[in-house]
Design an enzyme around this catalytic site. Structure first.
Site, short mmCIF file in Angstrom:
data_model
loop_
_atom_site.label_atom_id
_atom_site.label_comp_id
_atom_site.label_asym_id
_atom_site.label_seq_id
_atom_site.Cartn_x
_atom_site.Cartn_y
_atom_site.Cartn_z
N ALA A 3 0.83 -1.20 0.00
CA ALA A 3 0.00 0.00 0.00
C ALA A 3 0.87 1.25 0.00
O ALA A 3 2.07 1.21 0.27
CB ALA A 3 -0.92 0.00 1.22
N GLY A 15 -0.09 -5.46 0.31
CA GLY A 15 -1.13 -5.52 -0.71
C GLY A 15 -0.68 -6.20 -1.97
O GLY A 15 -1.48 -6.81 -2.69
N GLU A 32 -1.15 -9.80 -1.29
CA GLU A 32 -2.60 -10.06 -1.28
C GLU A 32 -3.16 -10.09 -2.70
O GLU A 32 -4.07 -10.88 -2.99
CB GLU A 32 -3.31 -8.99 -0.44
N GLU A 42 2.51 -6.15 7.42
CA GLU A 42 1.66 -5.14 8.07
C GLU A 42 1.85 -5.07 9.58
O GLU A 42 1.69 -4.01 10.20
CB GLU A 42 0.18 -5.41 7.74
#
Length: 255
Positions: free
Chosen positions: A61, A106, A109, A129
């Protein structure tokens, strides 16, 4: 554009293009959702490759953007964040992630949303994270555990550590490791081969497997049974069986 869709040989390449690290800011997330939905609708797209370029898949992110958000802002944004990745996971066609360099947070993911992951030997994947005082928020706690099992997922998520391509292959986080320079070529070839297959049967197989993983076996068997019977109404089923009877197995042409 931070994300593009290009089509060749029935394969739609969804390309992240936000140098230098393909950080997934809000605009990129929203564009990703739009193009995933477009790829799902288009008849000329029969399989999809997710690609971040030769050097990096996606490093996660946009932390500076997230740092400026408070609790109220993230309550409003978190659903849209998940929806962007879910749109990729629900593309009703085979999807392969071509992973080079970093696929973190991300980025990891996003790779988890694919049906198959081909990684370069320079790949590093992880869910860091926890090092920010957070947890994965775009499906990582759910898709990673389903893919590699809860204990391995907890190892990666609790520690935030990165895994290199060889370990990712060993734990099932990626499906194939190749030289970094060959990642896109091999991913496109895998997708192009499937793009020649029966589109509705491939969709049925993907939806049956994915739905079955989310429910009990009896419900999953019902989903499978309904799709199996429904495919008997398709031209591809007629073509496939006729070819088998007349020419032998594996010779049917579905395009």
């Amino acid at each position: 554009m931070t994300v593009t869709l290009e089509v060749s040989e029935g394969v739609g390449t969804i390309r992240l293009d936000r140098p230098p690290m393909n950080a997934l800011d809000i605009a990129t997330q929203d564009r990703l959702r739009e193009l995933a939905e477009e790829a799902g609708r288009r008849d000329d797209v029969r399989a999809v490759v997710l690609y971040g370029g030769e050097k990096v898949f996606a490093a996660g992110a946009d932390i500076k953007e997230m740092q400026a958000m408070d609790h109220a802002a993230m309550v409003l944004r978190s659903k849209a964040l998940q929806d962007s990745f879910t749109a990729v996971a629900r593309i009703p066609k085979p999807v392969v992630a071509a992973v080079t360099g970093y696929a973190l947070g991300g980025g990891c993911e996003l790779a988890l949303c694919a049906d198959f992951r081909i990684a370069g030997d320079n790949a590093k994947l992880g869910q860091p994270e926890i090092l920010l005082g957070l947890i994965p928020g775009a499906g990582g706690t759910q898709r990673l555990a389903r893919l590699v099992g809860p204990s391995k997922a907890k190892d990666l998520i609790f520690t935030g550590r990165h895994v290199r391509a060889d370990e990712a292959l060993a734990i099932g986080l990626v499906d194939r490791v190749v030289p970094a320079a060959a990642v896109y070529e091999q991913a496109h070839a895998w997708a192009a081969k499937l793009a020649q297959g029966p589109a509705l049967a491939l969709r049925a197989a993907k939806e049956s497997i994915d739905a079955g993983l989310e429910t009990d076996i009896d419900t999953g068997l019902t989903v499978e049974r309904n799709w199996f019977a429904g495919l008997f109404a398709t031209e591809d089923r007629e073509r496939g069986m006729r070819s088998f009877v007349e020419e032998g197995p594996g010779k049917a042409k579905f395009l």
